[in-house]
Design an enzyme around this catalytic site. Structure first.
Site, mmCIF file in Angstrom:
data_model
loop_
_atom_site.group_PDB
_atom_site.id
_atom_site.type_symbol
_atom_site.label_atom_id
_atom_site.label_comp_id
_atom_site.label_asym_id
_atom_site.label_seq_id
_atom_site.Cartn_x
_atom_site.Cartn_y
_atom_site.Cartn_z
ATOM 1 N N PRO A 165 -39.837 43.440 34.552
ATOM 2 C CA PRO A 165 -39.646 43.896 35.934
ATOM 3 C C PRO A 165 -38.280 43.563 36.520
ATOM 4 O O PRO A 165 -37.755 44.328 37.337
ATOM 5 C CB PRO A 165 -40.768 43.189 36.695
ATOM 6 C CG PRO A 165 -41.846 43.020 35.677
ATOM 7 C CD PRO A 165 -41.108 42.702 34.394
ATOM 8 N N TYR A 166 -37.698 42.431 36.122
ATOM 9 C CA TYR A 166 -36.365 42.093 36.625
ATOM 10 C C TYR A 166 -35.362 43.162 36.225
ATOM 11 O O TYR A 166 -34.634 43.712 37.060
ATOM 12 C CB TYR A 166 -35.932 40.726 36.084
ATOM 13 C CG TYR A 166 -34.491 40.373 36.367
ATOM 14 C CD1 TYR A 166 -34.003 40.349 37.660
ATOM 15 C CD2 TYR A 166 -33.616 40.063 35.320
ATOM 16 C CE1 TYR A 166 -32.676 40.030 37.924
ATOM 17 C CE2 TYR A 166 -32.295 39.740 35.573
ATOM 18 C CZ TYR A 166 -31.828 39.732 36.869
ATOM 19 O OH TYR A 166 -30.508 39.420 37.126
#
Length: 412
Positions: free
Chosen positions: A212-213
């Site tokens: 997700p980062y």
């Protein structure tokens, strides 16, 4: 009696009453007018349209005013330091959720002159607050660092990452467009590439993030790139690799919050182990397809990284986008890193080898030839052990990080 009528005493009470009433009415009107005047002044002073002019609220020939979002954080504070040293005017905006006001205080002590540095406590997730900041300040450029930035944490709290990185970048970009700020230097990451099939990574390597980062950063990049197609904004996107080191003069360093140690950089974990804060270092993943089984990363010194940002700012061109990898071009394994950290600290750190961390990838290092060629930038601090020694020196003298004042004398 002489026939004259003695004048009768006259009461003046009936005559002075109207006069007194007039005087009182007049005094009441003056008082009411004074009260209304005070009220108007109060409303004006507290309205968003009334501000006392400051050097930060006007453009000045020969002075470049840079908004540094996340400027109380590790990388952002080092960038602000470099900008101030180079005579830029700097406004730091940070909500201190990850940053340290102690870093801002150091900068304020180093550059106390009026019109050099101001700090604004605000959350970029609040569009009204962001627009007020842009309305009241004359920015020439934005360096956008503010972001949560831990791969492991992003797998546990993905929504937080999409909101904090992607959504907040949109808020900043909209404010820039609304207020005519034409230059953006965006802090991105090699995590947008995911796990490429071929090394080294170039700027043309497909972006297929796996956590997700990295996904949130790529989404933010896509928003910036789509907007730039119909704008004359100057955009520089810097995708950098694993950041280490600290200010060579010992003024600033990295001081993550204790509750985030589990997700932090390997350098912080090494130092914590050397200081005895934690019993040892946990290396996650020894079965990767690398020479020694541990991950390979490209470690870039923070001093080199902020130098790349300043060079990007100087080279930014209207209606053009520059995208650059910022790294040394050399990969080092986690085991190599740990050995360098042992030598830098002089401590025989205990190491535990564990299973892989979710969302990690085996090998990532850059091809920095484009930034070398176009921005005349080359990493100078490439000795891993020396960079760690510099950071270790700061850590030893700041074992509690920045001692933040409880009073927090912030500028709003």
């Amino acid at each position: 009696m002489n026939g004259l009528t003695r004048p009768r005493p006259r009461s003046f009470s009936g005559m002075d009453y109207p006069e007194t009433k007039k005087k009182r009415n007049f005094a009441g009107k003056i008082l009411l007018a004074a009260m209304l005047t005070v009220l108007c002044i109060y409303i004006l002073k507290n309205s968003s349209s009334f501000t006392t002019p400051t050097p930060f609220s006007r453009h000045e020939p020969g002075v470049t005013h840079v908004l540094v979002t996340g400027g109380a954080g590790f990388i952002g504070s080092h960038a602000a330091l470099r900008l101030l040293k180079d005579s830029y005017r700097v406004t730091i905006v940070d909500n201190l959720s990850r940053g340290n006001f102690g870093a801002v205080k150091v900068l304020q002590e180093q550059f106390p002159e009026p019109g050099r540095l101001q700090f604004i406590y605000a959350d970029l997730g609040d569009p009204k607050a962001v627009n007020k900041i842009f309305r009241e300040n004359a920015f020439d450029a934005v360096m956008h660092f503010a972001a949560v930035a831990y791969v492991g944490e992003s797998t546990l709290e993905p929504l937080r990452y999409y909101h904090n990185i992607t959504s907040n970048t949109l808020v900043v970009l909209e404010a820039m467009a609304a207020h005519g700020v034409k230059t953006l230097i965006y802090s991105s990451t090699c995590a947008t590439y995911g796990e490429p099939l071929k090394m080294p990574i170039t700027e043309d390597t497909p972006q297929i993030p796996i956590n997700p980062y990295g996904k949130a950063k790529k989404m933010a990049e896509d928003i910036i790139l789509d907007f730039s197609k119909n704008s004359d904004m100057a955009v520089m996107i810097l995708r950098y690799f694993n950041v280490i080191g600290s200010d060579p003069e010992g003024r600033l360093g990295e001081a993550p919050r204790p509750e985030l140690r589990e997700h932090g950089r390997i350098s912080g974990a090494c130092f914590d182990a050397a200081l005895g804060v934690i019993p040892g270092l946990k290396v996650k993943g020894t079965d990767y397809s690398t020479a020694d089984g541990t991950c390979i990363r490209d470690y870039i010194d923070v001093t080199d990284l902020v130098d790349a940002h300043v060079k990007a700012l100087a080279k930014a061109q209207p209606s053009k986008v520059g995208i650059y990898n910022v790294g040394t071009g050399k990969g080092r394994s986690v085991k190599e890193f740990v050995e360098a950290c042992k030598k830098a600290t002089g401590v025989e750190i205990k190491v535990d080898f564990l299973e892989r961390r979710p969302g990690d990838y085996a090998e990532v290092y850059s091809d920095p030839s484009k930034i070398n060629r176009e921005l005349n930038w080359t990493a100078q601090y490439t000795n891993l052990q020396e960079s760690l020694q510099t950071a270790w020196k700061w850590q030893k003298s700041h074992q509690n990080g920045y001692r933040r004042s409880m009073s927090l004398a912030l500028t709003y």
